[in-house]
Design a protein around this motif. Structure first.
Motif, PDB file in Angstrom:
ATOM      1  N   LYS A   5      61.680  30.504 -23.891  1.00  0.00           N
ATOM      2  CA  LYS A   5      62.299  31.744 -23.426  1.00  0.00           C
ATOM      3  C   LYS A   5      61.276  32.840 -23.171  1.00  0.00           C
ATOM      4  O   LYS A   5      61.553  33.785 -22.443  1.00  0.00           O
ATOM      5  CB  LYS A   5      63.344  32.228 -24.433  1.00  0.00           C
ATOM      6  N   LEU A   6      60.096  32.734 -23.748  1.00  0.00           N
ATOM      7  CA  LEU A   6      59.053  33.727 -23.500  1.00  0.00           C
ATOM      8  C   LEU A   6      58.414  33.571 -22.123  1.00  0.00           C
ATOM      9  O   LEU A   6      57.871  34.524 -21.577  1.00  0.00           O
ATOM     10  CB  LEU A   6      57.971  33.646 -24.575  1.00  0.00           C
ATOM     11  N   LYS A   9      58.529  36.212 -19.198  1.00  0.00           N
ATOM     12  CA  LYS A   9      58.617  37.575 -19.733  1.00  0.00           C
ATOM     13  C   LYS A   9      57.262  38.247 -19.543  1.00  0.00           C
ATOM     14  O   LYS A   9      56.262  37.593 -19.276  1.00  0.00           O
ATOM     15  CB  LYS A   9      58.995  37.575 -21.221  1.00  0.00           C
ATOM     16  N   LYS A  23      52.523  38.418 -16.847  1.00  0.00           N
ATOM     17  CA  LYS A  23      53.654  37.504 -17.024  1.00  0.00           C
ATOM     18  C   LYS A  23      53.205  36.351 -17.908  1.00  0.00           C
ATOM     19  O   LYS A  23      52.172  35.723 -17.653  1.00  0.00           O
ATOM     20  CB  LYS A  23      54.126  36.985 -15.671  1.00  0.00           C
ATOM     21  N   ILE A 139      57.064  43.229 -25.285  1.00  0.00           N
ATOM     22  CA  ILE A 139      57.432  42.206 -24.306  1.00  0.00           C
ATOM     23  C   ILE A 139      58.675  42.679 -23.575  1.00  0.00           C
ATOM     24  O   ILE A 139      59.656  43.084 -24.196  1.00  0.00           O
ATOM     25  CB  ILE A 139      57.678  40.845 -24.999  1.00  0.00           C
ATOM     26  N   GLU A 140      58.616  42.648 -22.250  1.00  0.00           N
ATOM     27  CA  GLU A 140      59.731  43.080 -21.400  1.00  0.00           C
ATOM     28  C   GLU A 140      60.323  41.892 -20.652  1.00  0.00           C
ATOM     29  O   GLU A 140      59.623  40.944 -20.330  1.00  0.00           O
ATOM     30  CB  GLU A 140      59.254  44.081 -20.341  1.00  0.00           C
ATOM     31  N   ASP A 141      61.606  42.017 -20.352  1.00  0.00           N
ATOM     32  CA  ASP A 141      62.259  41.046 -19.483  1.00  0.00           C
ATOM     33  C   ASP A 141      62.450  41.712 -18.133  1.00  0.00           C
ATOM     34  O   ASP A 141      63.351  42.525 -17.950  1.00  0.00           O
ATOM     35  CB  ASP A 141      63.606  40.611 -20.051  1.00  0.00           C
ATOM     36  N   ARG A 142      61.575  41.404 -17.196  1.00  0.00           N
ATOM     37  CA  ARG A 142      61.652  41.967 -15.840  1.00  0.00           C
ATOM     38  C   ARG A 142      62.359  41.010 -14.890  1.00  0.00           C
ATOM     39  O   ARG A 142      62.293  41.171 -13.682  1.00  0.00           O
ATOM     40  CB  ARG A 142      60.255  42.309 -15.326  1.00  0.00           C
ATOM     41  N   LYS A 143      62.998  40.003 -15.455  1.00  0.00           N
ATOM     42  CA  LYS A 143      63.752  39.016 -14.669  1.00  0.00           C
ATOM     43  C   LYS A 143      62.859  38.273 -13.676  1.00  0.00           C
ATOM     44  O   LYS A 143      63.270  37.948 -12.570  1.00  0.00           O
ATOM     45  CB  LYS A 143      64.926  39.672 -13.927  1.00  0.00           C
TER      46      LYS A 143
END
Length: 194
Positions: A5-6, A9, A23, A139-143
């Protein structure tokens, strides 16, 4: 399982007034005291205390007396486990990341290994125990699309016996995209497993 899942991200490191970002394209898990490659297999020590703490914190340590490695603590307090961030694709303030890496000639050398990414993002022992929901490193989720995802045994842990290749302890890699230092051109490259 947090490990895959990382991928995709974005790891962000605030440095002065700038954000260095990449990324996440390669990760590796170290899970519990039974995992002989995990630092926690030697017990709870001052070095490993962050791993025994709550999830969402940075576990940073030095290898070979020179390079740092960044891990994300993943399990509830008391059970030591972490995911090593092995590589990132630089995406923000890439020129500064290249400079911090002494302007490598090859595009694959900006942040293509755990020590290289720590150098490129100015990550060192001072960030050990840092909350990854803070304002210094996060850590960001930028899709972002991680690309094709592959798995392989972990690198450099032959001494770990059968725990080297346990499915839950695999290394996960995504297709990588690198930028040449000093250039605005980008291109895709598939990474080979050892």
């Amino acid at each position: 399982m947090l490990l895959p899942k990382l991928l995709g991200k974005v790891l962000v490191r605030r440095l002065g007034r700038r954000n260095l970002a990449g990324k996440i394209v390669e990760t590796e898990a170290y899970v519990g005291p039974h995992d002989l490659a995990c630092h926690a297999s030697r017990g709870h020590t001052p070095r490993t205390s962050v791993m025994f703490g709550p999830p969402g914190y940075a576990y940073v340590y030095m290898i070979y007396g020179f390079y740092f490695c960044l891990n994300v603590v993943t399990e509830p307090k008391g059970y030591p486990a972490a995911v090593l961030i092995r590589a990132v694709e630089p995406i923000e303030n890439v020129d500064l990341m290249c400079e911090l890496r002494n302007n490598p000639e090859r595009e694959t050398n900006i942040a293509s290994g755990p020590g290289k990414l720590c150098m490129a993002m100015s990550i060192d022992k001072q960030l050990n125990g840092e909350n990854l929901l803070g304002t210094t490193i996060w850590i960001e989720d930028r899709k972002l699309d991680p690309g094709p995802i592959l798995t392989s045994p972990r690198v450099g842990v032959d001494y770990a016996g059968n725990t080297r290749t346990n499915p839950g302890d695999s290394m996960w890699k995504a297709t990588r995209m690198f930028r040449v230092c000093g250039s605005s051109n980008s291109f895709f490259r598939m990474w080979r497993f050892p």
